[in-house]
Design an enzyme around this catalytic site. Structure first.
Site, PDB file in Angstrom:
ATOM      1  N   MET A   1      -8.126   8.411  10.048  1.00  0.00           N
ATOM      2  CA  MET A   1      -8.567   9.189   8.876  1.00  0.00           C
ATOM      3  C   MET A   1      -9.244  10.462   9.352  1.00  0.00           C
ATOM      4  O   MET A   1     -10.376  10.796   8.966  1.00  0.00           O
ATOM      5  CB  MET A   1      -9.518   8.355   8.011  1.00  0.00           C
ATOM      6  CG  MET A   1      -8.795   7.188   7.349  1.00  0.00           C
ATOM      7  SD  MET A   1      -9.881   5.907   6.771  1.00  0.00           S
ATOM      8  CE  MET A   1      -9.916   4.784   8.160  1.00  0.00           C
ATOM      9  N   ASP A  59       0.822  -1.216   0.000  1.00  0.00           N
ATOM     10  CA  ASP A  59       0.000   0.000   0.000  1.00  0.00           C
ATOM     11  C   ASP A  59       0.853   1.262   0.000  1.00  0.00           C
ATOM     12  O   ASP A  59       2.070   1.205   0.149  1.00  0.00           O
ATOM     13  CB  ASP A  59      -0.886   0.001   1.259  1.00  0.00           C
ATOM     14  CG  ASP A  59      -2.018  -0.999   1.128  1.00  0.00           C
ATOM     15  OD1 ASP A  59      -2.326  -1.376  -0.007  1.00  0.00           O
ATOM     16  OD2 ASP A  59      -2.576  -1.382   2.167  1.00  0.00           O
ATOM     17  N   LYS A 108      -3.880   3.469  -3.542  1.00  0.00           N
ATOM     18  CA  LYS A 108      -4.869   4.189  -4.357  1.00  0.00           C
ATOM     19  C   LYS A 108      -4.346   5.563  -4.765  1.00  0.00           C
ATOM     20  O   LYS A 108      -4.960   6.267  -5.546  1.00  0.00           O
ATOM     21  CB  LYS A 108      -6.167   4.301  -3.573  1.00  0.00           C
ATOM     22  CG  LYS A 108      -6.704   2.915  -3.232  1.00  0.00           C
ATOM     23  CD  LYS A 108      -8.147   2.882  -2.901  1.00  0.00           C
ATOM     24  CE  LYS A 108      -8.632   1.446  -2.787  1.00  0.00           C
ATOM     25  NZ  LYS A 108      -7.812   0.561  -1.949  1.00  0.00           N
TER      26      LYS A 108
END
Ligand code: SAH
Length: 500
Positions: free
Chosen positions: A173, A37, A59
């Site tokens: 987050m 990641d 991502k």
């Protein structure tokens, strides 16, 4: 029976490569394929064997970010191709890590797997900020909460129940929706003056810690340009034990190359300081030169080999490994190091230095070596930076030693944006080499450095260069290492010494 493929789902920890588990590291060392990641550091990936296929499935930083289904497909495809497949995920794989989808896919496809736990961001952030997450008198629970849904929208959780628990709450987050989260906590009954601490990039060189109250933390983080990844820790007694450290809260500007700053930053953060990286140069590896390749086969012909920096040691052994050589190339040659950090770097490769002077300067290395070994006629190889001063070689030559010098690396100033650093930002500037001083003062004028800013120098050579720019360092470290620098700054803060 043919060895079956196995997928290892490994929690890599929050960023610093030292925070992966021993089991995770062992498996990584024999990986055939690693799917990783965004938050996985390069240093960890370098641990995988050279033959391993490394596949980025983050991502970010890609034109077409892979969907979860694409990642699942890649895992299965590689499980059919390789024996040891690693799915390397940030922190702990089972906490906000979309592990459900990947595990279901492995189970559906009857692929063997093992889950190896990792240090989750909450634990790392709490440790880096010196915050105890539970306390038997004040916080009987800790709750991990996501600050975002999959689509990045505010999360739909029961804030009233969360507040009622009266424990510690850690939001992952947390950056995008911090203001709304805090408002909803207060609306749900949490006292506005409850402590809130945000830790960004926990355990990394660019770690930042912001402390405030639930009412004010979002504003403060905006002012401090806090960016993801960050967690927000909330609790009545969120007290930082690092407050007892002498460097607590001090904003310290580091001026070496990026890896050097990163190493110092970890030491500073552990002392409660806020380390700010301003890399002034980058190192250029010279171990690819013909001269270097030629000398590596001839090292055993020398009586002594000198290393004068940990960087030199590491680059040397990396290059030797590439040439399929190991420590036996030294055969009977003895090794001298300039100081303890260089000797420690050497020990990482299984070699003990034969000589380290008591004072870690090249001047002392030459003087004390000559006094002890009387090296007339001895063949000495200096493996150093191309920028190293000539004094060491000259002193050894005047003691009639036969000197050969081969540069392992050199350094080059890098372009930077000095405007990013404002005076209010910093309490200290740390110079850990003479070259860093020269590079720094190409970006800043000496008159722009406020008298309030303290200057720490690693040793006499850096001090002389700082003085060349008309500035007197506040302190020079006695031991010319990062630890020595920290000790010197702490003594000034405790008002124990003045440097003249
Ligand atoms: N599985 C991970 C979490 C993944 S979700 C774990 O167990 O830690 C990603 C979030 O984790 C980020 O948005 C941030 O809130 C947090 N995070 C990851 N690395 C972090 C770090 N080094 N410092 C602070 N927060 C971090």
């Amino acid at each position: 029976m043919a060895e079956k493929s196995k997928v290892y789902i490994i929690g890599a920890g929050p960023g610093s490569s030292g925070l992966i588990s021993v089991r995770g590291l062992q498996i990584l060392q024999r990986a055939d394929c690693v799917l990783y990641d965004r938050l996985i550091g390069r240093e960890l990936l370098d641990i995988a064997p050279k033959r391993a296929e490394l596949i980025y499935v983050g991502k970010e930083h890609t034109r077409r970010p892979p969907k979860q289904a694409d990642i699942n497909h890649l895992i299965i495809k590689n499980a059919h191709k390789y024996k040891t497949i690693i799915r390397l995920k940030g922190g702990d794989a089972l906490i906000f890590g979309r592990a459900t989808e990947e595990l279901k896919c492995l189970a559906d496809n009857k692929i063997d797997f093992e889950i190896i736990p990792g240090i989750t961001a909450a634990s790392a952030a709490a440790a880096c900020a010196g915050i105890v997450l539970t306390d038997r008198n004040t916080a009987s629970s800790v709750t991990y909460v996501t600050g975002q849904t999959v689509e990045g929208k505010p999360v739909n959780i029961d804030f009233k129940s969360l507040v009622k628990l009266s424990g510690t709450i850690v939001f992952y987050m947390a950056v995008g929706n911090m203001k709304q989260i805090c408002q909803r906590l207060i609306k749900s009954g949490l006292a506005a003056n409850t402590n809130a601490v945000v830790v960004a990039n926990a355990s990394l060189a660019n770690q930042k810690i912001v402390k405030s109250t639930v009412a004010d933390i979002a504003k403060k983080c905006e002012r401090e340009n806090i960016e993801s990844p960050a967690v927000m820790i909330i609790g009545k007694k969120c007290f930082s034990w690092l407050q007892s450290q002498p460097l607590f809260g001090k904003r310290i500007l580091m001026t070496r190359d990026s890896p050097g700053n990163a190493e110092l930053a970890c030491k500073l953060a552990a002392r409660g300081a806020c380390a700010i990286s301003y890399p002034t140069f980058k190192l250029l590896n010279l171990t690819g030169t013909k001269k270097f390749k030629r000398i590596i086969g001839k090292i055993k012909n020398f009586d002594w080999v000198f290393f004068t920096s940990p960087t030199g040691v590491r680059l040397f052994f990396k290059a030797a490994e590439k040439l399929n050589k190991d420590a036996r190339i030294f055969a009977g040659a003895k090794i001298a190091c300039i100081g303890s950090e260089t000797a420690n770097a050497l020990e990482d490769f299984g070699i003990k230095a034969d000589f380290v002077p008591k004072v870690f300067t090249s001047d002392q290395l030459a003087k004390s070596f000559i006094k002890k070994y009387k090296p007339a006629g001895r063949k000495i190889l200096l493996l150093r930076s191309a920028l190293a001063d000539s004094a060491l070689a000259e002193k050894l030559k005047s003691a009639k030693a036969k000197i050969k010098q081969v540069s392992i690396y050199t350094a080059k100033k890098i372009e930077n944006n000095p405007k990013e650093i404002t005076e209010n930002d910093i309490d200290w500037i740390v110079f850990a080499s003479s070259f860093a001083v020269d590079c720094f003062f190409k970006d800043f004028k000496p008159k722009d450095i406020s008298k309030k800013v303290k200057i720490a120098s690693i040793g006499p050579a850096a001090t002389d260069t700082i003085k060349k720019f008309g500035i007197k360092p506040t302190v020079e470290s006695k031991e010319h290492t990062f630890d020595g620098l920290i000790e010197a700054m702490e003594k000034v803060i405790n008002k124990k010494i003045k440097f003249s």
